[in-house]
Design a protein around this motif. Structure first.
Motif, short mmCIF file in Angstrom:
data_model
loop_
_atom_site.label_atom_id
_atom_site.label_comp_id
_atom_site.label_asym_id
_atom_site.label_seq_id
_atom_site.Cartn_x
_atom_site.Cartn_y
_atom_site.Cartn_z
N VAL A 137 0.83 -1.21 0.00
CA VAL A 137 0.00 0.00 0.00
C VAL A 137 0.86 1.26 0.00
O VAL A 137 0.62 2.19 -0.76
CB VAL A 137 -0.96 0.00 1.21
N VAL A 138 1.91 1.29 0.81
CA VAL A 138 2.69 2.53 0.95
C VAL A 138 3.77 2.66 -0.11
O VAL A 138 4.25 3.77 -0.37
CB VAL A 138 3.32 2.64 2.35
N GLY A 139 4.21 1.55 -0.74
CA GLY A 139 5.27 1.66 -1.73
C GLY A 139 6.53 2.25 -1.13
O GLY A 139 6.97 1.85 -0.05
N ASP A 140 7.08 3.28 -1.80
CA ASP A 140 8.29 3.94 -1.28
C ASP A 140 7.95 5.24 -0.56
O ASP A 140 8.82 6.09 -0.35
CB ASP A 140 9.27 4.21 -2.41
N ALA A 141 6.68 5.38 -0.14
CA ALA A 141 6.23 6.63 0.47
C ALA A 141 6.17 6.58 1.99
O ALA A 141 5.56 7.44 2.61
CB ALA A 141 4.85 7.00 -0.09
N ALA A 142 6.81 5.58 2.60
CA ALA A 142 6.81 5.47 4.06
C ALA A 142 8.04 4.71 4.51
O ALA A 142 8.70 4.03 3.71
CB ALA A 142 5.54 4.76 4.54
N LEU A 143 8.33 4.81 5.80
CA LEU A 143 9.39 4.01 6.40
C LEU A 143 8.79 2.73 6.95
O LEU A 143 7.65 2.72 7.42
CB LEU A 143 10.07 4.79 7.53
N LEU A 144 9.56 1.65 6.91
CA LEU A 144 9.13 0.37 7.45
C LEU A 144 9.88 0.10 8.75
O LEU A 144 11.09 0.31 8.83
CB LEU A 144 9.39 -0.77 6.47
#
Length: 361
Positions: free
Chosen positions: A291-298
């Motif tokens: 869902v977040v792709g590269d738009a969030a930190l894991l």
């Protein structure tokens, strides 16, 4: 020509303002004006999507789930729909397939659901109704153990970008919003903040939510244990707040965390937080990374130091927060209401074609 569509809610969902769970909110968001939605009777104002008709309570001397199923069958036979859409109830979808074409939308891992616990049950289900899943992760769970790769269509959740609060200056605040239960990793978040708070005295932390949706959510042993830990770490626990209040909070917070231990089948909180422009941290489980792709930190909630490192990285770096906020808005636009409704219409036609043994468009 418009279709007569009957949407069947799970028995625990309440289609009412201030009491709606995630499924009811999504149904309301995408429903077309002529859709008929059935479920438990509600007090107060129903949600605006479609036309809600409360089920008449069954009088049969049967278990509650069977009474609910029979009430749904009775309502379907009375309404005579072109298509029945069933949310999260494989057993009910199979029963209603005798009345009209059925589309089953799975919001969670089906392997624990009545009527879909085994590969054989799932294969039989996929032969009778068009199965749709909110993410590829859910679709993979459905197909597990099958030799025939049952057909599963993807219908992602969506966000209505037109109703989001106006952009405003960000507070130095970290927000958790959602059900306050162990599966959501709230205690791991509190623990992570407790080890960081003295390094960031100008930041505040808020937990917004309760055990269940609605103002009458009960106190639980988990909440009782969490409250003193949160108080000691200077974490504000607001209790349940309405969905508009949650969106307002996401628009003000600099960082939103979704530290779920449970493999989220989609991750609506993460999508809404991205749409509101917050920098987001999510766990690497379930469908959240997709869902977040590269738009969030894991960050895994129980991996030593992982959540602390991600929080510190964002609190120390305003430019990174701004970059993720921008990427998040762009990512959320892929899950727009307009795209979701177009997908909805296509899958409805596909479900009817499927029931007739035709090739779906």
């Amino acid at each position: 020509m418009s279709l007569r569509v009957l949407t069947v809610l799970p028995p625990r969902e309440l289609y009412a303002e201030g009491h709606a769970g995630a499924i009811s909110l999504l149904v309301s968001r995408v429903a077309l004006c002529d859709d008929r939605i059935i479920g438990r009777a509600v007090s107060g104002v129903p949600l605006p999507g479609g036309k809600f008709v409360p089920l008449k309570r069954g009088i049969w001397p049967l278990p509650q789930r069977l009474n609910y199923a029979l009430s749904c069958v009775h309502a379907a036979r009375h309404f005579r729909p072109d298509l029945i859409e069933v949310h999260n109830r494989p057993d009910l979808a199979m029963a209603l397939s005798r009345v009209a074409p059925v589309r089953l939308l799975l919001h969670n891992d089906p392997r624990s659901m009545r009527g879909a616990k085994t590969a054989k049950e799932r294969s039989r289900l996929a032969a009778k109704v068009l199965v749709c899943a909110v993410s590829q992760w859910v679709a993979t769970c459905f197909a597990e153990g099958s030799d025939t790769s049952p057909r599963v269509e993807i219908q992602p959740n969506c966000v209505d970008l037109s109703v989001l609060p106006a952009e405003r200056p960000r507070k130095k605040q970290v927000l958790f919003a959602g059900r306050v239960v162990a599966d959501k990793g709230v205690d791991a978040f509190v623990s992570a903040w407790a080890s960081l708070r003295h390094q960031y005295p100008d930041w505040t932390v808020v937990i917004m939510g309760a055990d269940r949706f609605g103002p009458d959510s009960p106190e639980t042993p988990f909440l009782t244990r969490l409250r003193p830990q949160a108080a000691q770490a200077d974490v504000l626990m607001t209790g349940y707040r309405s969905h508009p209040d949650v969106l307002e909070a996401m628009t003000e917070a600099a960082v939103v965390v979704v530290p779920s231990r449970w493999p989220e089948p989609f991750g609506m909180t993460a999508l809404e937080a991205m749409a509101c422009g917050a920098a987001v941290i999510v766990s690497p489980f379930g469908a959240l990374p997709d869902v977040v792709g590269d738009a969030a930190l894991l960050a895994a909630p129980d991996a030593s130091g992982a959540l602390e490192a991600a929080l510190g990285q964002l609190m120390d770096n305003p430019a990174l927060r701004a970059e993720l906020g921008l990427k998040g808005r762009e990512r959320a636009a892929l899950f727009s209401l307009e795209a979701a409704r177009a997908r909805l219409v296509a899958l409805r036609q596909a479900a009817i074609a499927f029931s007739r043994g035709s090739v779906a468009p």
